[in-house]
Design an enzyme around this catalytic site. Structure first.
Site, PDB file in Angstrom:
ATOM      1  CG  HIS A  47     -21.603   1.166 -19.400  1.00 33.91           C
ATOM      2  ND1 HIS A  47     -22.544   1.701 -20.240  1.00 33.91           N
ATOM      3  CD2 HIS A  47     -21.638  -0.166 -19.624  1.00 33.91           C
ATOM      4  CE1 HIS A  47     -23.118   0.744 -20.958  1.00 33.91           C
ATOM      5  NE2 HIS A  47     -22.577  -0.403 -20.595  1.00 33.91           N
ATOM      6  CG  HIS A  48     -20.180   2.703 -11.742  1.00 36.42           C
ATOM      7  ND1 HIS A  48     -21.119   1.715 -11.901  1.00 36.42           N
ATOM      8  CD2 HIS A  48     -19.558   2.436 -10.570  1.00 36.42           C
ATOM      9  CE1 HIS A  48     -21.066   0.897 -10.850  1.00 36.42           C
ATOM     10  NE2 HIS A  48     -20.133   1.316 -10.032  1.00 36.42           N
ATOM     11  NE  ARG A  49     -15.202   0.935  -9.458  1.00 38.73           N
ATOM     12  CZ  ARG A  49     -14.871   2.224  -9.296  1.00 38.73           C
ATOM     13  NH1 ARG A  49     -14.724   3.013 -10.333  1.00 38.73           N
ATOM     14  NH2 ARG A  49     -14.697   2.716  -8.083  1.00 38.73           N
ATOM     15  CE  LYS A 105     -18.927 -11.983 -13.266  1.00 35.96           C
ATOM     16  NZ  LYS A 105     -19.885 -12.825 -13.972  1.00 35.96           N
ATOM     17  CE  LYS A 142     -27.381  -9.122  -6.319  1.00 36.54           C
ATOM     18  NZ  LYS A 142     -27.997 -10.336  -6.882  1.00 36.54           N
ATOM     19  CG  ASP A 201     -16.058  -2.535  -1.393  1.00 42.24           C
ATOM     20  OD1 ASP A 201     -16.451  -1.509  -1.960  1.00 42.24           O
ATOM     21  OD2 ASP A 201     -15.939  -2.627  -0.158  1.00 42.24           O
ATOM     22  CE  LYS A 240     -29.423 -11.885 -13.264  1.00 45.31           C
ATOM     23  NZ  LYS A 240     -28.697 -12.111 -12.001  1.00 45.31           N
ATOM     24  CB  SER A 289     -18.621 -14.294 -10.475  1.00 46.63           C
ATOM     25  OG  SER A 289     -19.512 -15.313 -10.833  1.00 46.63           O
TER      26      SER A 289
HETATM   27  P1  NAD Z   1     -32.261 -22.511  -9.866  1.00 47.89           P
HETATM   28  O1  NAD Z   1     -32.897 -22.623 -11.199  1.00 47.89           O
HETATM   29  O2  NAD Z   1     -31.033 -23.307  -9.602  1.00 47.89           O
HETATM   30  O3  NAD Z   1     -33.286 -22.845  -8.690  1.00 47.89           O
HETATM   31  C1  NAD Z   1     -34.525 -22.254  -8.499  1.00 47.89           C
HETATM   32  C2  NAD Z   1     -35.423 -23.277  -7.819  1.00 47.89           C
HETATM   33  O4  NAD Z   1     -36.653 -22.653  -7.453  1.00 47.89           O
HETATM   34  C3  NAD Z   1     -35.787 -24.453  -8.742  1.00 47.89           C
HETATM   35  O5  NAD Z   1     -35.526 -25.667  -8.076  1.00 47.89           O
HETATM   36  C4  NAD Z   1     -37.277 -24.240  -9.026  1.00 47.89           C
HETATM   37  O6  NAD Z   1     -37.968 -25.455  -9.227  1.00 47.89           O
HETATM   38  C5  NAD Z   1     -37.716 -23.547  -7.741  1.00 47.89           C
HETATM   39  N1  NAD Z   1     -38.978 -22.812  -7.880  1.00 47.89           N
HETATM   40  C6  NAD Z   1     -39.450 -22.130  -8.944  1.00 47.89           C
HETATM   41  N2  NAD Z   1     -40.647 -21.582  -8.656  1.00 47.89           N
HETATM   42  C7  NAD Z   1     -40.938 -21.936  -7.383  1.00 47.89           C
HETATM   43  C8  NAD Z   1     -42.042 -21.686  -6.521  1.00 47.89           C
HETATM   44  N3  NAD Z   1     -43.080 -20.939  -6.902  1.00 47.89           N
HETATM   45  N4  NAD Z   1     -42.018 -22.226  -5.278  1.00 47.89           N
HETATM   46  C9  NAD Z   1     -40.966 -22.966  -4.868  1.00 47.89           C
HETATM   47  N5  NAD Z   1     -39.894 -23.236  -5.646  1.00 47.89           N
HETATM   48  C10 NAD Z   1     -39.876 -22.720  -6.884  1.00 47.89           C
HETATM   49  O7  NAD Z   1     -31.998 -20.947  -9.695  1.00 47.89           O
HETATM   50  P2  NAD Z   1     -30.981 -20.260  -8.692  1.00 47.89           P
HETATM   51  O8  NAD Z   1     -29.716 -20.004  -9.412  1.00 47.89           O
HETATM   52  O9  NAD Z   1     -30.973 -20.965  -7.397  1.00 47.89           O
HETATM   53  O10 NAD Z   1     -31.691 -18.831  -8.532  1.00 47.89           O
HETATM   54  C11 NAD Z   1     -32.742 -18.634  -7.609  1.00 47.89           C
HETATM   55  C12 NAD Z   1     -32.848 -17.163  -7.294  1.00 47.89           C
HETATM   56  O11 NAD Z   1     -31.598 -16.690  -6.769  1.00 47.89           O
HETATM   57  C13 NAD Z   1     -33.147 -16.255  -8.500  1.00 47.89           C
HETATM   58  O12 NAD Z   1     -33.913 -15.167  -8.065  1.00 47.89           O
HETATM   59  C14 NAD Z   1     -31.763 -15.774  -8.904  1.00 47.89           C
HETATM   60  O13 NAD Z   1     -31.815 -14.552  -9.620  1.00 47.89           O
HETATM   61  C15 NAD Z   1     -31.123 -15.603  -7.548  1.00 47.89           C
HETATM   62  N6  NAD Z   1     -29.660 -15.606  -7.556  1.00 47.89           N
HETATM   63  C16 NAD Z   1     -28.953 -16.648  -8.058  1.00 47.89           C
HETATM   64  C17 NAD Z   1     -27.562 -16.620  -8.018  1.00 47.89           C
HETATM   65  C18 NAD Z   1     -26.711 -17.781  -8.481  1.00 47.89           C
HETATM   66  O14 NAD Z   1     -25.492 -17.735  -8.268  1.00 47.89           O
HETATM   67  N7  NAD Z   1     -27.268 -18.831  -9.071  1.00 47.89           N
HETATM   68  C19 NAD Z   1     -26.893 -15.503  -7.490  1.00 47.89           C
HETATM   69  C20 NAD Z   1     -27.645 -14.455  -6.966  1.00 47.89           C
HETATM   70  C21 NAD Z   1     -29.024 -14.525  -7.007  1.00 47.89           C
END
Ligand code: NAD
Length: 492
Positions: free
Chosen positions: A85-87, A91, A115, A120, A127, A383
């Site tokens: 909660h420092h900011r 999110k 992150k 910044d 989460k 975002s």
């Molecule tokens: P998503 O659900 O849109 O896509 C994930 C994809 O990975 C799916 O197509 C799924 O079928 C595939 N998948 C699952 N298990 C797999 C495996 N063992 N081998 C190969 N493919 C596999 O999710 P996303 O939003 O793209 O998120 C993916 C990662 O990125 C997560 O770790 C998430 O926390 C991270 N992330 C997402 C965002 C965002 O803006 N969506 C931002 C930062 C980090």
């Protein structure tokens, strides 16, 4: 320190014998994040109490709630963790998957704090998640589950423009964010800023141009920056520039698709793509959009023209390439496959795709990682822009675009009259274009990713105790969060 001991004892006691094979168990995701934090904590000079306050999760909420599914009632388990909660607001995204657990949500919330600090963005980390596989439910059922979970967050004051602002993550997207915003607005009559309660919304529901592609596009900017000079590229044993670099991507979801598409447009060759049903490889390159459409029409990534099939998609992670982009889930590169990875750079699209044990093996083998806490921060960056747009109630560029275009038109006319030459219609259109929302978002994202990489690089080169980019990125984050606590006068 108790958790480090726990992690260490897990790791050492984790040698189990299965079918005669000795298998080293991995630390949990949260333990991996904590051990990454501790590596960086050993490189900075802050009181232990302050480091502990930065490291711990401030609040962990678990909710159980009933939803009617068919003729029955099903009880779902969800979490919302506010790490710091420092900011404010806090999110972080919301994840739907059947492997969601408290450990995972805590790890992801902690990563969000670091992150946001690295790029910044003035938020604390959070989460959320619900433990269920949306593939097993209808759209209407997912909507009911989402709306009920949102009500649980509202009841606990865990959502709101100034309190805690969710976003999409694995298994969720703009559709779910629209349901969350609608549920929140339904019970917050008269709150003029209520749309800012969640980001990643569809454009028609208060979203922003560029949020969908932001994480993958941010990854592209980060990788491009990491290879921008001979000196920078040397760290990875690569030549500078993206041109011709062979890339393998795991996961063709939101992050993987946009990362692959942007890297391809930037000159890289996407030689392999892995999904959960298998992988495909073509040394001459795969067209990302064609693969995406092939999967959409056939239901599988396999049997794509000219490509070699891999029944086990994870085997593709061990194929030689220049840049490996794990963009699916955590712990995909672990003690069991780290010794077989044959890439020069790991560009973390997913959160936590490389376990703590695997990282040590990779670093010893000279394979450097551009860490998640920096590289996938494009999503939260845009975002932040969406949140600002919702609070200001005006789209970026609306006030200035036409004024800029009028000035550029006058400049073009002056250049034409001075030189006696005239521009073509197309040239004139490009020259006088005033920035609109998409331009501002892209420019803000590019600037953020470049500036943050420079800060991480500075920490890597200037602190002799720092041996890798992940530790460097955590040092940057700890430094910024520590300063914000010290400004409050809580710590000396
Ligand atoms: P998503 O659900 O849109 O896509 C994930 C994809 O990975 C799916 O197509 C799924 O079928 C595939 N998948 C699952 N298990 C797999 C495996 N063992 N081998 C190969 N493919 C596999 O999710 P996303 O939003 O793209 O998120 C993916 C990662 O990125 C997560 O770790 C998430 O926390 C991270 N992330 C997402 C965002 C965002 O803006 N969506 C931002 C930062 C980090």
């Amino acid at each position: 320190m108790a958790s480090e001991k726990k992690a260490a004892s897990r790791a050492s006691a984790a040698k189990a014998s299965t079918n005669g094979k000795v298998v080293a168990a991995e630390p949990t995701f949260y333990e991996t994040v904590e051990s990454n934090f501790e590596r960086a904590a050993a490189c900075v000079d802050y009181p232990r109490g302050l480091l502990d306050q930065i490291k711990v999760c401030n609040s962990v909420y678990m909710v159980r709630f009933p939803v009617r599914i068919g003729n029955d009632i099903q009880v779902f388990t969800g979490w919302r963790v506010q790490h710091s909660h420092h900011r404010l607001p806090t999110k972080g995204g919301i994840r739907y998957a059947d492997h969601v657990s408290e450990d995972e949500v805590m790890a992801l919330a902690a990563l969000m704090t670091y992150k946001c600090a690295i790029v910044d963005v003035p938020f604390g980390g959070a989460k959320g998640g619900i433990k269920f596989n949306p593939k097993n439910y209808t759209e209407e059922q997912i909507e009911r589950i989402t709306r009920r979970y949102t009500m649980e967050l509202i009841r606990r004051n865990c959502i709101g423009p100034a309190v805690d602002v969710p976003a999409p993550d694995y298994g969720t997207g703009p559709r779910e964010m629209a349901w969350i915003a609608d549920t929140y607005q339904a019970v917050s009559t008269g709150q003029i800023d209520s749309l800012a309660c969640v980001t990643g919304k569809p454009l028609t529901q208060g979203g922003i141009n560029g949020r969908t592609q932001a994480t993958g596009r941010g990854l592209y900017f980060g990788v491009r920056e990491a290879l921008s000079t001979v000196e920078d590229a040397k760290l990875f044993g690569l030549t500078p520039g993206l041109d011709g670099k062979r890339v393998i991507v795991q996961g063709l979801g939101n992050v993987g698709y946009w990362a692959a598409k942007n890297l391809q447009q930037g000159g890289a060759v996407i030689v392999g793509i892995a999904e959960y049903e298998g992988g495909i490889f073509d040394r001459n390159g795969l067209d990302v959009d064609e693969v995406f459409n092939h999967r959409k029409s056939t239901g599988s990534i396999l049997n794509f023209k000219n490509a070699k099939n891999y029944k086990n998609g994870n085997a593709l992670l061990e194929v030689e390439c220049d840049i490996l982009v794990p963009a699916a889930l955590e712990n995909q590169i672990n003690a069991s496959n780290a010794a077989n990875i044959k890439t020069r750079m790991i560009a973390e699209g997913a959160n936590g795709p490389v376990s703590a044990g695997a990282e040590q093996i990779l670093l010893k083998r000279g394979i450097h990682i551009i860490p998640d806490a920096y590289l996938n921060a494009g999503g939260v960056t845009v975002s932040y822009f969406e949140w600002l747009k919702n609070l200001s109630h005006v789209r970026f560029g609306r006030l200035g675009k036409r004024a800029d275009e009028s000035s550029y038109t006058r400049i073009v006319a002056a250049v034409e009259s001075l030189t006696g030459k005239s521009f073509s219609e197309l040239e004139r259109k490009v020259l006088v274009h005033g920035a609109d929302e998409a331009d501002y978002v892209d420019s803000g994202l590019e600037e953020t990713m470049i500036e943050a990489y420079r800060q991480v690089k500075y920490a890597y080169h200037s602190n002799r105790k720092v041996k890798d980019l992940r530790t460097a990125s955590f040092v940057v984050a700890i430094d910024k969060v520590a300063k914000s606590y010290m400004e409050l006068g809580i710590f000396p």
